[in-house]
Scaffold this active site. Structure first.
Site, PDB file in Angstrom:
ATOM      1  N   ASP A 205       0.839  -1.206   0.000  1.00  0.00           N
ATOM      2  CA  ASP A 205       0.000   0.000   0.000  1.00  0.00           C
ATOM      3  C   ASP A 205       0.877   1.260   0.000  1.00  0.00           C
ATOM      4  OD1 ASP A 205      -2.898   0.860   0.425  1.00  0.00           O
ATOM      5  OD2 ASP A 205      -1.944   1.920   2.086  1.00  0.00           O
ATOM      6  N   GLU A 268       2.073  -0.212  -4.824  1.00  0.00           N
ATOM      7  CA  GLU A 268       1.086   0.793  -5.249  1.00  0.00           C
ATOM      8  C   GLU A 268       1.813   2.130  -5.337  1.00  0.00           C
ATOM      9  OE1 GLU A 268      -3.162   2.825  -3.954  1.00  0.00           O
ATOM     10  OE2 GLU A 268      -1.614   2.482  -2.461  1.00  0.00           O
TER      11      GLU A 268
HETATM   12  C1  NOJ Z   1      -4.386   3.043  -0.742  1.00  0.00           C
HETATM   13  C2  NOJ Z   1      -5.529   2.104  -0.668  1.00  0.00           C
HETATM   14  O1  NOJ Z   1      -5.708   1.486  -1.911  1.00  0.00           O
HETATM   15  C3  NOJ Z   1      -6.739   2.892  -0.223  1.00  0.00           C
HETATM   16  O2  NOJ Z   1      -7.918   2.155  -0.318  1.00  0.00           O
HETATM   17  C4  NOJ Z   1      -6.502   3.365   1.172  1.00  0.00           C
HETATM   18  O3  NOJ Z   1      -7.576   4.183   1.586  1.00  0.00           O
HETATM   19  C5  NOJ Z   1      -5.200   4.156   1.263  1.00  0.00           C
HETATM   20  N1  NOJ Z   1      -4.128   3.514   0.581  1.00  0.00           N
HETATM   21  C6  NOJ Z   1      -4.776   4.302   2.686  1.00  0.00           C
HETATM   22  O4  NOJ Z   1      -4.322   3.064   3.159  1.00  0.00           O
END
Ligand code: NOJ
Length: 544
Positions: A205, A268
């Site tokens: 993440d 990500e």
């Molecule tokens: C990215 C995640 O995909 C999202 O859903 C989340 O709210 C944020 N990171 C915070 O963790």
């Protein structure tokens, strides 16, 4: 069919499928999806032909951000089941040849995580430095101007210890201090816990948020900001994200991952192409795949898409393996962005480009964003900025399995409303319909899985204009495919001008009627049509 021995790792040749566990399948009847529910659908996933499932977080969490606020990294939230349910799911998946990728959320914890509870207990607590604490300015205001992605300041005042802590997302999601070695070791330990269990990798993440500027300098104002954007975009996050030291951390995560056999590290990363490429690591020691969100963000315009594919391909480091994403739990669904007919073209693009495709649950049946009335909004991003229409609930609605009660998702009322179209848009119905979106996905995935030209061959742009995109995929052993797609609702003609004129047979088409037809110098496509044609081998062609 070509028959080369494959030495490629599974994560290069296979398709990844993202599951948002709250919304996939509810086995225990509480209206919320769970791990047992996922296990019930493994046969479906195997049939569909995907290689790996990535499951969004299912760890113990107060659910302020629906699981992205984690209170314990090595357990299961009772909403989703038990560790025994997880072990069972992993085993069942592996038995079917499916890999399991977990969501790893290292940037922040829940404010109820014992680490943070200790950290905020007193300024001298051993774990005080595990998070980012700072004095306010002399006038008492926050240490700098950084904003939270979810609206408002990224700093929260703690009246008890009289300092601010930093949270890039909700105040219930304090950021860990990744400059602290003990934090790093603890988190690598979390990775090992799951790797020891046999999981096949992680989607990390907000990888580009992990390290922040040591001087906490103010972010500059974004000169291009417009009022309809999230307030976060008022500033350019140049000091709060994408700091050079992050790559050392990513390299360590890669080392932890690669101490185990055949695992994958996915990041990500929402950044422009050149910055994104850095996440592969200077020595090919970064993420195996920093997620490529170009197709999620680009306007649906063929010239622009074609040019961007080339920019991405051209910028990849020598060892870097490409990947493509069409949707996820944070963005509008593809069918709502480009419309249903073009969502079929999007499927063809996703599954025929060079690189690993990641597919978001439900997109394979053309699920769309569902209108959620204001009083039913659950997503904090939507609730915090109510005037901006930023809720992510519309793309997170329950999977439509059947025309039965609650779309076969749950015997109970689901946590989020289901699309009212579900009685006619669901898996059961589409499986038997050769013209359905699901049948198209199925055929494209099967073709991709079996053809080295598609799952590891080269990419060669052929042509693009205001209506269409055409490219080739070639395998070293001589198999070639031509993909031609009309990205508009108007008919178009692609007239081959190169030498030699390519001929071949359509193998998969968005309109199945085109399948098995032959292609020649002129390729005519109606609106929203696309074809994947197997090219005749040069040695098969008549020599007249
Ligand atoms: C990215 C995640 O995909 C999202 O859903 C989340 O709210 C944020 N990171 C915070 O963790």
């Amino acid at each position: 069919m070509a028959s080369s021995i494959t030495a490629s790792p599974w994560w290069k040749t296979g398709v990844i499928y993202q599951i948002y566990p709250r919304s996939f399948r509810d086995a225990n009847g509480d209206g919320i999806g769970d791990l047992q529910g996922i296990a019930l659908q493994l046969d479906y996933l195997q049939w569909l032909g995907i290689q790996a499932l990535w499951i969004s977080p299912f760890y113990p969490s107060p659910m302020a951000d629906f699981g992205y606020d984690i209170a314990n990294y090595t357990d299961i939230d009772p909403i989703f089941g038990t560790m025994a349910d997880f072990d069972h799911l992993l085993q069942e998946a592996h038995q079917r040849g499916l890999k399991v990728i977990l969501d790893f959320v290292p940037n922040h914890t829940s404010d109820l995580h014992p680490w943070f509870v200790e950290s905020k207990s007193t300024k001298t607590a051993p774990k005080r430095d595990w998070y980012i604490w700072h004095d306010g300015k002399p006038d008492g205001s926050a240490p700098n101007n950084w904003k939270s992605v979810f609206g408002g300041s990224a700093w929260e005042w703690d009246a008890h210890t009289r300092q601010y802590y930093y949270h890039g997302f909700l105040k219930e999601q304090p950021d860990l201090n990744w400059r602290n070695e003990a934090v790093q070791e603890a988190m690598y330990g979390v990775m090992r816990f799951w790797l020891d269990k046999g999981v096949d990798g992680f989607r990390v993440d907000v990888m580009w948020h992990l390290i922040k500027d040591t001087q906490l300098r103010d972010n500059p104002v974004n000169p291009d900001y417009t009022d309809n954007q999230p307030t976060y975009d008022q500033l350019l996050p140049v000091y709060s994200t994408d700091q050079p030291e992050v790559h050392t951390i990513v390299a360590r995560m890669r080392q932890v991952t690669e101490a185990y056999d055949a695992r994958v590290l996915i990041g990500e990363v929402y950044l422009p192409i050149q910055q994104l490429m850095m996440y592969y690591g200077a020595q090919n020691d970064g993420a195996h795949m920093p997620f490529n969100f170009l197709l999620v963000r680009l306007p649906w315009q063929p010239r622009e898409i074609a040019a961007t594919i080339d920019q991405y391909e051209g910028a990849l480091p020598a060892e870097g393996w490409p990947n493509w994403v069409l949707g996820n739990h944070d963005n509008p669904r593809i069918a709502s962005r480009v419309g249903e007919p073009q969502a079929r073209i999007a499927a063809m693009l996703l599954l025929t480009l060079r690189g690993t495709p990641t597919l978001y649950y439900g997109d394979e049946i053309g699920m769309r964003d569902v209108a959620i009335p204001a009083e039913e909004i659950q997503d904090p991003q939507g609730l915090n900025m109510p005037d901006k229409d930023l809720s992510r609930d519309p793309c997170r609605t329950p999977m439509q399995w059947s025309g039965g009660d609650n779309a076969g998702f749950s015997p109970a009322t689901p946590w989020l409303r289901i699309d009212k179209r579900y009685p006619r848009v669901h898996v059961e119905r589409q499986r038997d319909d050769p013209f359905s979106m699901l049948s198209l996905y199925y055929k494209l995935i099967q073709l991709r899985n079996t053809e080295p030209a598609l799952n590891k061959g080269t990419y060669m742009p052929v042509y693009s204009n205001d209506q269409l995109i055409a490219y080739r995929r070639d395998s070293p052993d001589g198999d070639s495919f031509l993909v031609v797609m009309n990205l508009t609702p108007r008919p178009c003609r692609y007239r081959q001008t190169g030498e030699p004129i390519l001929s071949g047979q359509v193998i998969v088409a968005t309109s199945p009627e085109l399948e098995n037809t032959h292609i020649g110098e002129n390729i005519y496509l109606s609106g929203d049509e696309g074809i994947v044609a197997r090219l005749a081998r040069t040695d098969d062609r008549p020599t007249t």
